[in-house]
Scaffold this active site. Structure first.
Site, PDB file in Angstrom:
ATOM      1  N   HIS A   7       0.670  -1.115  -0.121  1.00  0.00           N
ATOM      2  CA  HIS A   7      -0.031   0.006  -0.114  1.00  0.00           C
ATOM      3  C   HIS A   7       0.689   1.168  -0.075  1.00  0.00           C
ATOM      4  O   HIS A   7       1.982   1.285   0.311  1.00  0.00           O
ATOM      5  CB  HIS A   7      -0.970   0.073   1.035  1.00  0.00           C
ATOM      6  CG  HIS A   7      -0.390   0.181   2.503  1.00  0.00           C
ATOM      7  ND1 HIS A   7       0.029  -0.880   3.226  1.00  0.00           N
ATOM      8  CD2 HIS A   7      -0.040   1.147   3.440  1.00  0.00           C
ATOM      9  CE1 HIS A   7       0.727  -0.861   4.327  1.00  0.00           C
ATOM     10  NE2 HIS A   7       0.623   0.631   4.457  1.00  0.00           N
ATOM     11  N   HIS A  79       3.860   7.207   3.820  1.00  0.00           N
ATOM     12  CA  HIS A  79       4.975   5.893   3.693  1.00  0.00           C
ATOM     13  C   HIS A  79       4.391   5.265   2.633  1.00  0.00           C
ATOM     14  O   HIS A  79       3.299   5.216   2.197  1.00  0.00           O
ATOM     15  CB  HIS A  79       5.084   5.230   4.998  1.00  0.00           C
ATOM     16  CG  HIS A  79       3.719   4.487   5.313  1.00  0.00           C
ATOM     17  ND1 HIS A  79       3.297   5.128   6.446  1.00  0.00           N
ATOM     18  CD2 HIS A  79       3.368   3.190   5.053  1.00  0.00           C
ATOM     19  CE1 HIS A  79       1.884   4.331   6.624  1.00  0.00           C
ATOM     20  NE2 HIS A  79       2.232   3.106   6.023  1.00  0.00           N
ATOM     21  N   GLU A 130       7.520   1.003   5.082  1.00  0.00           N
ATOM     22  CA  GLU A 130       7.144   0.226   5.936  1.00  0.00           C
ATOM     23  C   GLU A 130       7.500  -1.478   5.183  1.00  0.00           C
ATOM     24  O   GLU A 130       7.341  -1.314   3.909  1.00  0.00           O
ATOM     25  CB  GLU A 130       5.726   0.229   6.028  1.00  0.00           C
ATOM     26  CG  GLU A 130       4.988  -0.964   6.846  1.00  0.00           C
ATOM     27  CD  GLU A 130       3.578  -0.540   7.219  1.00  0.00           C
ATOM     28  OE1 GLU A 130       2.914   0.199   6.346  1.00  0.00           O
ATOM     29  OE2 GLU A 130       2.871  -1.001   8.150  1.00  0.00           O
TER      30      GLU A 130
HETATM   31 CO    CO Z   1       1.362   1.346   6.293  1.00  0.00          CO
END
Ligand code: CO
Length: 134
Positions: A7, A79, A130
């Site tokens: 994502h 992020h 991440e």
């Molecule tokens: Co995230």
């Protein structure tokens, strides 16, 4: 080592307004608001054919995205999240390469119920990264 883009997370000041934009203007499949008090954010998940977008809105007094929104009052990309097969193996390889893992270095359970770690943006082209166990 990294696999799919899981994502892209976008921090917003008004998640209802941002949801409406993605649903009505961009015509995307948009979830309801999911509060994540453990992470200090409200989240909305937007499902695209090849990946997801996550909208993040501060929740509570000590939200980890509050400072980001102070610097970026219109919101912005917070992020990006890449999938890895084995998060501990990935962490050890990244550390051996000199990358800084945020926090105490131990994976936490992220917004999707899977172990995640965050990597220092200064080590990754100015982008908070991440990694999530696939
Ligand atoms: Co995230």
């Amino acid at each position: 080592m990294i696999g799919r883009l899981n994502h892209v997370a976008i921090a917003v000041g008004d998640i209802a307004k941002a949801s409406k934009l993605y649903r009505d203007t961009l015509g995307a499949e948009v979830s309801g608001v999911v509060p994540q008090p453990d992470h200090g954010v409200n989240t909305v998940f937007i499902t695209l054919p090849n990946t997801k977008i996550e909208l993040l809105e501060p929740l509570g007094a000590n939200s980890p995205i509050a400072k980001f929104l102070e610097r970026n009052p219109d919101g912005g990309i917070h992020h990006i999240c890449y999938e890895v097969d084995d998060i501990l193996d990935a962490r050890d390889k990244l550390k051996a390469e000199g990358a800084r893992v945020l926090g105490d270095g131990n994976p936490r359970i992220g917004a999707h119920g899977k172990p995640v770690l965050f990597l220092h943006p200064k080590d990754f082209c100015g982008t908070l990264v991440e990694i999530e166990q696939a």
